[in-house]
Structures are given as structure tokens and as C-alpha cells.
Design an enzyme around this catalytic site. Sequence first.
Site, PDB file in Angstrom:
ATOM      1  N   CYS A 174      -2.348   8.807   2.794  1.00 15.42           N
ATOM      2  CA  CYS A 174      -2.052   8.320   1.447  1.00 15.42           C
ATOM      3  C   CYS A 174      -3.234   8.599   0.535  1.00 15.42           C
ATOM      4  O   CYS A 174      -3.090   8.603  -0.686  1.00 15.42           O
ATOM      5  CB  CYS A 174      -1.667   6.856   1.464  1.00 15.42           C
ATOM      6  SG  CYS A 174      -2.853   5.853   2.281  1.00 15.42           S
ATOM      7  N   GLU A 229       0.886  -1.166   0.000  1.00 14.94           N
ATOM      8  CA  GLU A 229       0.000   0.000   0.000  1.00 14.94           C
ATOM      9  C   GLU A 229       0.920   1.210   0.000  1.00 14.94           C
ATOM     10  O   GLU A 229       1.408   1.631   1.035  1.00 14.94           O
ATOM     11  CB  GLU A 229      -0.894  -0.084   1.240  1.00 14.94           C
ATOM     12  CG  GLU A 229      -2.208   0.595   1.049  1.00 14.94           C
ATOM     13  CD  GLU A 229      -2.205   1.966   1.668  1.00 14.94           C
ATOM     14  OE1 GLU A 229      -1.982   2.927   0.911  1.00 14.94           O
ATOM     15  OE2 GLU A 229      -2.404   2.053   2.882  1.00 14.94           O
TER      16      GLU A 229
HETATM   17  C1  UN1 Z   1      -3.287   5.783   4.888  1.00 12.49           C
HETATM   18  O1  UN1 Z   1      -3.185   6.998   4.750  1.00 12.49           O
HETATM   19  O2  UN1 Z   1      -2.262   5.048   4.837  1.00 12.49           O
HETATM   20  O3  UN1 Z   1      -9.112   6.232   3.751  1.00 12.49           O
HETATM   21  C2  UN1 Z   1      -4.555   5.076   5.183  1.00 12.49           C
HETATM   22  C3  UN1 Z   1      -8.477   6.856   4.619  1.00 12.49           C
HETATM   23  C4  UN1 Z   1      -8.172   6.130   5.899  1.00 12.49           C
HETATM   24  C5  UN1 Z   1      -6.951   5.286   5.745  1.00 12.49           C
HETATM   25  C6  UN1 Z   1      -5.758   5.970   5.167  1.00 12.49           C
HETATM   26  N1  UN1 Z   1      -9.296   5.302   6.257  1.00 12.49           N
HETATM   27  O4  UN1 Z   1      -8.110   8.008   4.474  1.00 12.49           O
END
Ligand code: UN1
Length: 507
Positions: free
Chosen positions: A295, A261
Amino acid sequence: MTQVFPTPAAHAREILAKLGAPPLPADAGEPVRGPIDGAILGHVVYDDARQIEAKVAAACRAFADWRVVPAPRRGELVRLFGEELRAAKADLAALVTLEAGKIASEAAGEVQEMIDICDFAVGLSRQLHGLTIASERPGHAMRETWHPLGPVAVISAFNFPVAVWAWNACLALVCGDPVIWKPSEKTPLTALATQAILERALARFRDAPQGLSSVVLGARDAGERLARDPRIPLVSATGSTRMGRAVAPMVAERFGRSILELGGNNAMIVTPSADLSLALRAIVFSAAGTAGQRCTSLRRLIVHESLVDKVSDAVEAAFQRLSVGDPRDPKTLLGPLIDKAAYDAFIAAMNQVRAEGGSVAGGERVLIDEHPDAYYVRPALARLPAPAPCMQRETFAPLLHVVPYNSFDMAIAIQNDVPQGLSSCVMTNDVREAERFLAAAGSDCGIANVNIGPSGAEIGGAFGGEKETGGGRESGSDSWKQYMRRQTATVNYSGALPLAQGVRFDL
Ligand code: UN1
């Protein structure tokens, strides 16, 4: 009057003690700096090769026992963990704020995300279903069974220091797999606190094997050791594309599986029929929330040319109004960047926008006198006449690029024309545009939304993305299958031995 808070270091120590984490060494080991004031929160001692070996060996031994515990019983452990998390929610969230700099509401949301995945995993523990398959041979039955896989290594990032581990760990535990966690060097304290909370659940569960869950503290070399270890069939790694590029071949070389990821470069298309007040709120939360350090944060805004000035002006004004400051203050919406390196990358990205013909509003560093060693910034809006190379890269900071489009096909082409493929969205009240965005020739991302921003996904769906995002899927839907091995079994209950495909082999 500004609120007075205890020093982050004292507060962190207090929370760790309350949650039952082992005391931190006085001042030996590696310093952990908190983003609120840049001061040292505490020290941790990294695991050496021998200690990592012992943890992996313990996980292998735990696997031998845990895999034969009935899955619904394994679910009971995760149910207890969910209970412990509910009780510890406020404290763990406060520690997330101290160590990662998230505002209180988002830190609580992160712990809630852990609780949600516990509930999901508990239900799943009674639903690890395989198929029964029609055999072409008379008197034969075929079925598919999902068996525990083995120890799972979880390498997590600073920005979701506990939730992303929980997505992996809760599924792994119900699937029958021990978990070895290598948290980010920037956020080891929340990992130690989470492990202490899990240990409370383990104590209540009573007969869980030793070594079912462990934390490995260390830098890149510790992650590398886990990635290369053939006793670890699955490595789930969250972080930069650069990290993924290093980890993936190490795991692949030994035929391990990985869930990656990695970077996102998420876009929103704003069409002429969009509800603009809804769009504005979605833009500001997803671009500036979490100081742009998700992310899934919004990084590219693709707006119809008839609206681009209006939308840009509104975003710029909203960015200016956002309260930037101490994330413990309930009025704050934008906490600090994680560290100086993040700030330097933000500055470099804004400079690149200017060098490529764009203009930048905002992006100033603030609170320098109060916090010379912390990095608080105003969100920045970069206006560009057309897509430029600066929009190809992910910068983990509140920097939003905006470009105009003139046809919906062009908007989709811009959306897809980056190396990353995590999250995407369209703001439209035109059902044809919405469906085109979600269709095969629409968004190429793992996540595609209509009339909400790209961030803040629920745990029920599979989370992850395509291209340089790494292709992995975590949390909901059928992500659990990656934590198990699939076995196809054929049973002959007849007295004959017919061969498949009509092959004859008469002795
Ligand atoms: C991340 O930033 O690694 O969808 C995960 C989202 C959160 C998870 C982010 N539920 O922004």
C-alpha cells in the site's frame, strides 16, 4: 542452471505441518492458489455463520478474563509469541513467499516486522499510561485511565498477510483485548500458520483464556458479519478503498470504532539538489519491490523538469535490469503478481496511460511458457507530460507514473492532488524544500519522508494515512489508545461537595 524447488503445494503442506497447523482438508472446501505457479496450494474450509458466532462468543468470554490480567502479564504472552516467531521465522517467511509471492528477503522482513511489534508491545505493556489532571475543585483528584476495550476484529489483506495482523494483534493483546482475524481469501494458510505459532506461546503461557485469538476463514460475507457485530467494539481493516467504503458504514451504524488502512497513491518529488544515485535506488525498491503490491509502493514520480528525462531514462534502464522470476530464487528481485485479476488491472492501467497521452516502457508479461497460470511482469514506467486522470487511481502492480514539475509549489500541489493520502517523500539536499514538504502546507499524507522512499516504514511510528486512505493509524506511537477505552475519573476526598463551574445548588 535454474534452481529446482519442491512444488509450492508440497512445500506449503510441509511447512504447515512443521509449524503445527491443523492438516488441510484433502480437497474439500475452497482452493487456495499460490502466485508462483498458479497451482492450488491446498484447500480450506470457510467458517459458516454458526462457527463465526461461536468464535465471537468465545472472544467475549475470553475478554471477561483477559481484561483483569495485569497488563505486564499480558505482555508476557506477547513476549513468548515473539520468541516463537523468532524460532519459526524462516518457515513462516517461506510460507509467505509461497502464498503471497514475496521474495525471500522481503518475506523474512515481514516476519521481522511481527517480531518488532512484539517487542514494542511488550514494552508498552508497562506503559499504558493515563494522565492525572488538575481539578478546579478543592479536595478533588482527576485522572484518566485506559481500560481494555473488548474483542477486536482484524481484516487483513494478501500483500502483508501476517505483519499487519501482528501490528493489531500484539497491541490488542497487551491492551486486554481478544482478537478475531479474518485474513484475505488469498492468504489463509499464513494465517493458520501464524495462529499455530501463537498457540504455542499460549500453551507456554498456561492460563490464557480459551478463544483469546481465533481465525475466521471466509469471503466478504464473513468480514461483513464481524463488521456488523455490536459485540466487537473495534474493527481494524486493511485493503482497498472499495472494501473500506463497505466496512466503515457497517461499523459506524452500530457506533463501533474502525481503524481503516486503505488505498495509497504514493509520490516522490525529485528536486534539482537531490542525490540522484540515492533517489534511483529508492525509486526502484519502492516502485518495483514487492511487485508494486505494497500500500506504500511508489506510484507517482514528480521530477523537476531539468531532470525528468535523465531520471526517467535511469529508472527505465534499472527496471529492465531487474530480475523477475521465482521469488524463492535468491537472485530474484521481482516475484509474481498475486493473480490474474491483478494482472488484468495492470494491463488496464497501462492502456489508460496510453489513452491519456502517455507512453509506457516495460510492463511485459514474462515466463509465460514456464508458468502459464502465474503472472510475472516487468515493471512499467509511464511517462506523462502532465498529471492525468490515470494517476488518480491506485493500481496494485509495478507501474510508476512520471511527470515533470517546474516550481516546488507545483510539485507539492501535484503530490497532494489525489484522493488518497498514505505516504509521500521528497529527495532533496535543500533544507528549505525538505522543511516545506514536512510543514502544514506541505505533504498532506500520514507518512512524509525526506531522502528515503515512501515504503518500508518501521513499526515505531504510527502507520496510516488521510483522505481515502481511511484515517486510521496502526502499530507505533500512541496507536495503542484505539484498542482501549478511556475513562475519566474524579475522586472527592474532601468533606464538601463543591460543584464545577461555580454552580450553586443549595438544598
Ligand atoms: C501494507 O502494504 O499494507 O511501510 C503495509 C511498509 C510496510 C507496511 C506496508 N512496513 O511498506
